[in-house]
Design an enzyme around this catalytic site. Structure first.
Site, mmCIF file in Angstrom:
data_model
loop_
_atom_site.group_PDB
_atom_site.id
_atom_site.type_symbol
_atom_site.label_atom_id
_atom_site.label_comp_id
_atom_site.label_asym_id
_atom_site.label_seq_id
_atom_site.Cartn_x
_atom_site.Cartn_y
_atom_site.Cartn_z
ATOM 1 C CG ASP A 15 -35.451 -8.243 -2.825
ATOM 2 O OD1 ASP A 15 -34.549 -7.534 -2.312
ATOM 3 O OD2 ASP A 15 -35.265 -8.914 -3.858
ATOM 4 C CG ASP A 20 -32.579 -6.908 0.259
ATOM 5 O OD1 ASP A 20 -33.106 -6.016 -0.410
ATOM 6 O OD2 ASP A 20 -32.096 -7.938 -0.231
ATOM 7 C CG ASN A 44 -33.112 -11.386 -2.828
ATOM 8 O OD1 ASN A 44 -32.514 -11.600 -3.869
ATOM 9 N ND2 ASN A 44 -32.830 -10.361 -2.036
ATOM 10 C CB THR A 130 -32.059 -2.767 -1.801
ATOM 11 O OG1 THR A 130 -33.079 -3.197 -0.883
ATOM 12 C CG2 THR A 130 -31.468 -1.445 -1.342
ATOM 13 C CG PHE A 171 -31.495 -11.101 -8.785
ATOM 14 C CD1 PHE A 171 -32.156 -12.170 -9.364
ATOM 15 C CD2 PHE A 171 -32.096 -10.446 -7.711
ATOM 16 C CE1 PHE A 171 -33.392 -12.589 -8.894
ATOM 17 C CE2 PHE A 171 -33.322 -10.863 -7.229
ATOM 18 C CZ PHE A 171 -33.973 -11.937 -7.810
ATOM 19 C CG ASN A 172 -31.902 -6.158 -7.153
ATOM 20 O OD1 ASN A 172 -32.363 -7.228 -6.738
ATOM 21 N ND2 ASN A 172 -31.229 -5.328 -6.378
ATOM 22 C CG HIS A 245 -24.940 -6.991 -4.109
ATOM 23 N ND1 HIS A 245 -24.046 -6.778 -5.134
ATOM 24 C CD2 HIS A 245 -25.018 -8.343 -3.964
ATOM 25 C CE1 HIS A 245 -23.594 -7.930 -5.584
ATOM 26 N NE2 HIS A 245 -24.171 -8.893 -4.895
ATOM 27 C CG ASP A 246 -29.538 -5.047 -1.476
ATOM 28 O OD1 ASP A 246 -29.268 -4.771 -2.662
ATOM 29 O OD2 ASP A 246 -30.219 -6.031 -1.152
#
Length: 348
Positions: A15, A20, A44, A130, A171-172, A245-246
């Protein structure tokens, strides 16, 4: 453990989103990854915006010859949560984005995922989500007969020690807790690359200098992305640099030795007033290692392989949780990918 000699086939469900975008470039550029498709999900930003962003990043990286498909436009339950304070109105604020670099498939993302999983040999395709897990949950429900053909799920999301959107939730997972609950309760191998490890790979200025030294326009694009992303994180979270993160989820597939993982049951809280979206990780049995003897070793977690085949309530534990990461190796992997992509002249 070393990186596999044959590239691992993956489907990236994302996203974009600044991190990402970096994950997509890493997946395309690293020789240990064979990127089969990119699918998008509302997260996102709106589905329309993140899909446009994914296609723009394809132009940046020179990504061609693979399908892109849009998926779910909202969570399974409730309204979408959009973190504009982190990713901006476009979802990818900062550098000027090029026009779309790839066409969009007419098929829904979950149907494209099913087509690929059915086409490729069983156990050869890893799905790497992700973003919100809506597409993956829908795939598992719509195509249950294909679940056993999936090599595994390596997802960015969750935490076992504290969230970033709430004290309990990352969040995810919070973006669609019901979907996350489906994914964690489907009988496939799930590796959770959560905040416990992603917060150990911060894009601080010295790391950006490391990427910029490759001298490519793609690396320059990432530096520009991180400039906006980092400023937002510094304002909102007081971090010296934004977490990658991703990309870490993708990197952990490229190099299985990158993460230290433990095997532990995971479920998702969907009803708690203060804990909705919490990934409940049962680490009660992971403090003992076979080498520690009868007294155990409270300073070190057992690895995932120490609990291979262990059952919880009669069912095999099919979850792995990232608990540590070789941060230097992560940045080396990203540099390797950028050097392989080279300059794409995406700005003309």
């Amino acid at each position: 453990m070393t990186a596999p000699t044959q590239p691992t086939k993956i489907i990236l469900d994302c996203d974009p989103g600044h991190d990402d975008a970096v994950a997509m470039l890493l997946a395309w550029g690293h020789p240990a990854i064979d990127l089969l498709a990119v699918t998008t999900v509302a997260g996102n930003q709106t589905l329309e915006k993140v899909t446009a962003n994914a296609r723009a990043v394809a132009k940046v990286g020179g990504i061609t010859g693979i399908p892109f498909a849009a998926g779910a436009s909202r969570p399974l339950v409730g309204a979408q949560i959009i973190p504009e304070e982190i990713h901006g109105d476009s979802g990818l604020d900062g550098p000027e984005l090029p026009s779309a670099g790839v066409p969009l498939q007419e098929a829904h993302a979950i149907d494209l995922i099913a087509e690929i999983i059915e086409r490729e040999p069983e156990g050869t395709v890893e799905i790497v989500p992700t973003g919100a897990l809506t597409n993956i949950a829908l795939f598992a429900r719509r195509y249950p007969h294909l679940v056993k053909r999936v090599r595994g799920i390596t997802l960015m999301g969750g935490t076992h020690h504290g969230g970033n959107m709430t004290p309990a939730a990352e969040f995810n997972i919070l973006a669609d807790p019901e979907a996350a609950q489906v994914v964690f309760n489907t009988p496939w191998e799930v590796t959770m690359v959560g905040l416990d490890v992603t917060h150990k790979v911060l894009a601080v200025p010295s790391r950006m200098e490391q990427l910029a030294a490759t001298g490519t326009d793609v690396a320059e694009f990432i530096v520009e992305l991180v400039e906006f992303f980092g400023a937002a994180y510094k304002q909102e979270r007081r971090y010296p640099g934004p977490p990658m993160h991703d990309p870490l989820a993708v990197a952990s597939v490229a190099d299985p030795g990158l993460l230290t993982t433990v095997r532990a049951p995971i479920d998702v809280e969907t009803k708690g007033e203060l804990t909705r979206g919490m990934t409940v990780v049962d680490l009660r049995r992971t403090w003992w290692t076979p080498e520690a003897g009868e007294h155990g070793d409270p300073t070190a977690l057992a690895t995932a392989d120490d609990y291979a085949g262990t059952e919880e309530n009669g069912a095999a534990i099919h979850h792995r949780v990232g608990v540590d990461v070789d941060a230097d190796r992560f940045w080396e992997l990203l540099v390797e990918a950028l050097e392989r992509i080279g300059s794409t002249n995406f700005r003309g």
